[in-house]
Design an enzyme around this catalytic site. Structure first.
Site, PDB file in Angstrom:
ATOM      1  CE1 TYR A 132      -4.075   2.412   0.549  1.00 34.96           C
ATOM      2  CE2 TYR A 132      -2.276   3.565   2.219  1.00 34.96           C
ATOM      3  CZ  TYR A 132      -3.864   3.064   1.228  1.00 34.96           C
ATOM      4  OH  TYR A 132      -4.860   3.859   1.211  1.00 34.96           O
TER       5      TYR A 132
ATOM      6  CE  LYS B 183      -3.609   5.200  -1.776  1.00 40.19           C
ATOM      7  NZ  LYS B 183      -4.630   5.486  -2.388  1.00 40.19           N
TER       8      LYS B 183
END
Ligand SMILES: NC(=O)c1ccc[n+]([C@@H]2O[C@H](COP(=O)([O-])OP(=O)(O)OC[C@H]3O[C@@H](n4cnc5c(N)ncnc54)[C@H](OP(=O)(O)O)[C@@H]3O)[C@@H](O)[C@H]2O)c1
Length: 225
Positions: A147, A151
């Site tokens: 993640y 991002k």
């Protein structure tokens, strides 16, 4: 002002779609069955799976074709996933990496590519990428590798697009919505979706070419890269 919001079936995207519908026309996207949502004037639903092949009617390219000729003033790339949450590094699977990057990075790029002609027709056109403070290299406490990396890549994409789209008059902002009580954020998160949505709307409205490439929290505070 016409706004397009991806991933609007639930969570922050749903909150943004209903709040923006009070301000003007909104094109909100969903996957599969249309979501149970209030029939607000100006709120239009379109199907979009940001990972779908170009040949699919659910693809970003197909959405762009359906919207041909329609000006878009604000595109909010909100759709996102957090796969493999809580897994130890050794347990992460190639599929977790591939799926996450397909949605959180490639999906953002493909959506922007598909809607650039619409943004070019927009008034004060802006792109808002919902990334995360977890993508900041200055906040690296370990864990959440996929993640965080996705991002960070979304942030990098937004920062570079900001440079290339500035001469075309399109501003790009990258945002952290806060830690929000949604399916992704969980019940223990800091703020509710309404608080995040109100803050994000104020940030999107303040975004201009002077500020393009900014990375901001929902409350307007800058986030270090
Ligand atoms: N919640 C937080 O604390 C937090 C913090 C930082 C950043 N964010 C970011 O904020 C954004 C929204 O998060 P959220 O908390 O609202 O998440 P959520 O409740 O899990 O909702 C995610 C949304 O993205 C959609 N989506 C997922 N995969 C998609 C795909 N392949 N194509 C199109 N849409 C897809 C989902 O659609 P379906 O209903 O069809 O699955 C859903 O509408 C995400 O980018 C997330 O990473 C959230």
């Amino acid at each position: 002002m016409t706004t397009v919001i991806t991933g609007a079936s639930r969570g922050i995207g749903h909150g943004l779609a209903t709040a923006f519908a009070a301000l003007g026309p909104v094109i909100a996207t969903h996957r599969g069955q249309a979501p149970d949502a209030p029939a607000l004037p100006g709120l239009e639903w379109q199907t979009l799976d940001v990972t779908a092949q170009d040949s699919s009617p659910d693809s970003p390219r197909a959405l762009g074709s359906r919207l041909t000729g329609r000006p878009v003033d604000l595109l909010v790339c909100n759709a996102g996933v957090y796969l493999g949450k809580g897994l130890a590094f050794e347990d992460l699977k190639p599929d977790h990496w591939a799926q996450t990057f397909a949605v959180n990075v490639t999906g953002v790029a493909r959506t922007i590519q598909a809607l650039l002609p619409n943004l070019a027709k927009g008034k004060r056109p802006r792109i808002a990428i919902i990334a995360s403070a977890m993508g900041s290299d200055t906040r690296a406490p370990g864990g959440a590798y996929i993640y965080r990396a996705s991002k960070a890549a979304a942030l990098n994409l937004g920062r570079n697009l900001a440079v290339d789209l500035k001469p075309r008059g399109i501003a790009v902002g990258i945002y952290h919505p806060g830690w929000v009580k949604t399916d992704m954020g969980g019940d223990g998160a800091d703020i509710d979706a309404d608080t995040s949505v109100a803050g994000l709307i104020a940030q999107f409205s303040a975004l201009d070419l002077q500020d393009t490439g900014c990375f901001r929290n929902y409350d307007g505070s800058p986030i270090p890269f």
